[in-house]
Design a protein around this motif. Sequence first.
Motif, mmCIF file in Angstrom:
data_model
loop_
_atom_site.group_PDB
_atom_site.id
_atom_site.type_symbol
_atom_site.label_atom_id
_atom_site.label_comp_id
_atom_site.label_asym_id
_atom_site.label_seq_id
_atom_site.Cartn_x
_atom_site.Cartn_y
_atom_site.Cartn_z
ATOM 1 N N PRO A 13 -14.296 0.556 -11.611
ATOM 2 C CA PRO A 13 -13.309 0.048 -10.644
ATOM 3 C C PRO A 13 -12.178 -0.765 -11.250
ATOM 4 C CG PRO A 13 -15.505 -0.206 -9.766
ATOM 5 C CD PRO A 13 -15.667 0.267 -11.190
ATOM 6 N N ASP A 14 -12.440 -1.524 -12.320
ATOM 7 C CA ASP A 14 -11.403 -2.369 -12.903
ATOM 8 C C ASP A 14 -10.609 -1.664 -14.008
ATOM 9 O OD1 ASP A 14 -10.181 -4.879 -12.484
ATOM 10 O OD2 ASP A 14 -11.010 -5.606 -14.392
ATOM 11 N N ASP A 15 -10.948 -0.402 -14.302
ATOM 12 C CA ASP A 15 -10.191 0.372 -15.293
ATOM 13 C C ASP A 15 -8.860 0.819 -14.705
ATOM 14 O OD1 ASP A 15 -12.040 0.362 -17.382
ATOM 15 O OD2 ASP A 15 -13.047 2.178 -16.670
ATOM 16 N N PHE A 16 -7.900 1.015 -15.575
ATOM 17 C CA PHE A 16 -6.640 1.602 -15.150
ATOM 18 C C PHE A 16 -6.847 3.090 -14.910
ATOM 19 C CE2 PHE A 16 -5.376 -2.116 -17.640
ATOM 20 C CZ PHE A 16 -4.549 -2.745 -16.723
ATOM 21 N N LEU A 17 -6.102 3.653 -13.990
ATOM 22 C CA LEU A 17 -6.196 5.099 -13.758
ATOM 23 C C LEU A 17 -5.829 5.845 -15.030
ATOM 24 C CD1 LEU A 17 -6.583 7.576 -11.920
ATOM 25 C CD2 LEU A 17 -4.185 7.307 -11.224
ATOM 26 N N PHE A 18 -4.755 5.403 -15.689
ATOM 27 C CA PHE A 18 -4.304 6.048 -16.919
ATOM 28 C C PHE A 18 -4.727 5.235 -18.138
ATOM 29 C CE2 PHE A 18 -1.424 7.789 -13.749
ATOM 30 C CZ PHE A 18 -1.530 9.131 -14.036
ATOM 31 N N ILE A 19 -6.014 5.317 -18.454
ATOM 32 C CA ILE A 19 -6.566 4.626 -19.625
ATOM 33 C C ILE A 19 -6.051 5.327 -20.880
ATOM 34 C CG2 ILE A 19 -8.671 4.046 -20.902
ATOM 35 C CD1 ILE A 19 -10.190 4.260 -18.232
ATOM 36 N N ASN A 20 -5.591 4.551 -21.830
ATOM 37 C CA ASN A 20 -5.229 5.117 -23.124
ATOM 38 C C ASN A 20 -6.530 5.289 -23.902
ATOM 39 O OD1 ASN A 20 -4.441 5.643 -25.749
ATOM 40 N ND2 ASN A 20 -2.741 4.200 -25.712
ATOM 41 N N PRO A 21 -6.952 6.530 -24.167
ATOM 42 C CA PRO A 21 -8.242 6.757 -24.846
ATOM 43 C C PRO A 21 -8.326 6.117 -26.232
ATOM 44 C CG PRO A 21 -7.293 8.837 -24.095
ATOM 45 C CD PRO A 21 -6.273 7.780 -23.866
ATOM 46 N N LEU A 22 -7.167 5.798 -26.828
ATOM 47 C CA LEU A 22 -7.158 5.177 -28.155
ATOM 48 C C LEU A 22 -7.269 3.662 -28.087
ATOM 49 C CD1 LEU A 22 -4.355 7.350 -29.787
ATOM 50 C CD2 LEU A 22 -6.836 7.694 -29.863
ATOM 51 N N ARG A 71 -8.025 15.550 -10.439
ATOM 52 C CA ARG A 71 -7.826 16.260 -11.712
ATOM 53 C C ARG A 71 -7.727 15.283 -12.878
ATOM 54 N NH1 ARG A 71 -3.346 19.359 -9.203
ATOM 55 N NH2 ARG A 71 -4.417 20.799 -7.857
ATOM 56 N N ILE A 72 -7.056 14.160 -12.652
ATOM 57 C CA ILE A 72 -6.934 13.146 -13.712
ATOM 58 C C ILE A 72 -8.322 12.610 -14.062
ATOM 59 C CG2 ILE A 72 -6.084 10.803 -14.201
ATOM 60 C CD1 ILE A 72 -3.613 11.602 -12.402
ATOM 61 N N ILE A 73 -9.100 12.286 -13.058
ATOM 62 C CA ILE A 73 -10.457 11.768 -13.282
ATOM 63 C C ILE A 73 -11.304 12.795 -14.028
ATOM 64 C CG2 ILE A 73 -12.578 11.034 -12.110
ATOM 65 C CD1 ILE A 73 -10.639 9.936 -9.868
ATOM 66 N N ARG A 78 0.862 -1.186 0.000
ATOM 67 C CA ARG A 78 0.000 0.000 0.000
ATOM 68 C C ARG A 78 0.893 1.228 0.000
ATOM 69 N NH1 ARG A 78 -2.498 -3.925 -0.386
ATOM 70 N NH2 ARG A 78 -4.404 -4.610 0.613
ATOM 71 N N VAL A 79 0.598 2.151 -0.883
ATOM 72 C CA VAL A 79 1.319 3.418 -0.956
ATOM 73 C C VAL A 79 0.390 4.482 -0.391
ATOM 74 C CG1 VAL A 79 2.316 5.141 -2.511
ATOM 75 C CG2 VAL A 79 2.646 2.693 -2.979
ATOM 76 N N ILE A 80 0.884 5.227 0.577
ATOM 77 C CA ILE A 80 0.111 6.328 1.159
ATOM 78 C C ILE A 80 0.736 7.619 0.651
ATOM 79 C CG2 ILE A 80 -0.666 7.433 3.288
ATOM 80 C CD1 ILE A 80 -1.680 4.538 2.909
ATOM 81 N N ALA A 81 -0.092 8.500 0.116
ATOM 82 C CA ALA A 81 0.453 9.740 -0.440
ATOM 83 C C ALA A 81 -0.580 10.853 -0.392
ATOM 84 C CB ALA A 81 0.910 9.523 -1.874
ATOM 85 N N ARG A 82 -0.069 12.047 -0.412
ATOM 86 C CA ARG A 82 -0.895 13.257 -0.390
ATOM 87 C C ARG A 82 -1.154 13.699 -1.841
ATOM 88 N NH1 ARG A 82 -0.409 17.445 4.094
ATOM 89 N NH2 ARG A 82 -1.852 19.019 3.392
ATOM 90 N N VAL A 83 -1.941 12.908 -2.568
ATOM 91 C CA VAL A 83 -2.146 13.159 -3.994
ATOM 92 C C VAL A 83 -3.621 13.134 -4.421
ATOM 93 C CG1 VAL A 83 0.151 12.349 -4.688
ATOM 94 C CG2 VAL A 83 -1.738 10.722 -4.561
ATOM 95 N N LYS A 84 -4.536 13.242 -3.488
ATOM 96 C CA LYS A 84 -5.957 13.152 -3.827
ATOM 97 C C LYS A 84 -6.364 14.192 -4.870
ATOM 98 C CE LYS A 84 -10.646 13.013 -2.002
ATOM 99 N NZ LYS A 84 -11.197 13.830 -3.063
ATOM 100 N N LYS A 85 -5.894 15.412 -4.712
ATOM 101 C CA LYS A 85 -6.284 16.470 -5.660
ATOM 102 C C LYS A 85 -5.747 16.200 -7.059
ATOM 103 C CE LYS A 85 -6.989 19.910 -2.110
ATOM 104 N NZ LYS A 85 -6.576 21.142 -1.484
#
Length: 194
Positions: free
Chosen positions: A78-87, A64-66, A53-60
């Motif tokens: 939920p099963d998508d990658f955070l960095f989905i390649n739109p193509l 922004r990515i979302i 588990r990585v704990i970080a101060r990155v919620k904002k």
Amino acid sequence: ILLIANTGHRSKELLGTKFGEIYQPPTFTEDEKQTHVAMTVRRDNAKTGRERRVIARVKKRIDRIIASYKKLGITHQPDDFLFINPLSKDRNHYGRMIMYQRLKKTLVDSGLQKELDLERKSITPYSFRHFYCYMRLINSVPIHLLSKNMGTSVQKIEAGYGHINTELHADVITKGQSIIQSTDLSLETLDTLD
């Protein structure tokens, strides 16, 4: 890149993070819930083969990515990658080479690459993992907690960052030394004993 600099992920681990693996544990305070997240690094996504588990101060940053994906018409499941390649038809994630190429383009376009070339220095996405480790160490994060958050050993951190100057930690090293009270006795004026 800024997520790596603030989480210590390896680029493969970050790009392989799924949306459902970003959460806020019940142990977070209300203030922490505004700024912090926990991110699971799955065993099959970790270099070491161990989940962490990585704990970080990155919620904002994640918010922004979302929001950026929503502008593209993509809502994370939920099963998508955070960095989905739109193509990608399969909603797959970006590859590390794309991250590297975008960083290099940014360095070239900003003029920083010329300066780096003159000094024979190189910046890669992995450089930001090093930056994360360095910043956590000079801010007195205990090395054993840092190793757990980064998914590496204490020995590797000590080997790679042992050069960090102890002067940066003067407050920790000298803790408790101010307890000794002055006696107003000058050792320079005492008679010498025969």
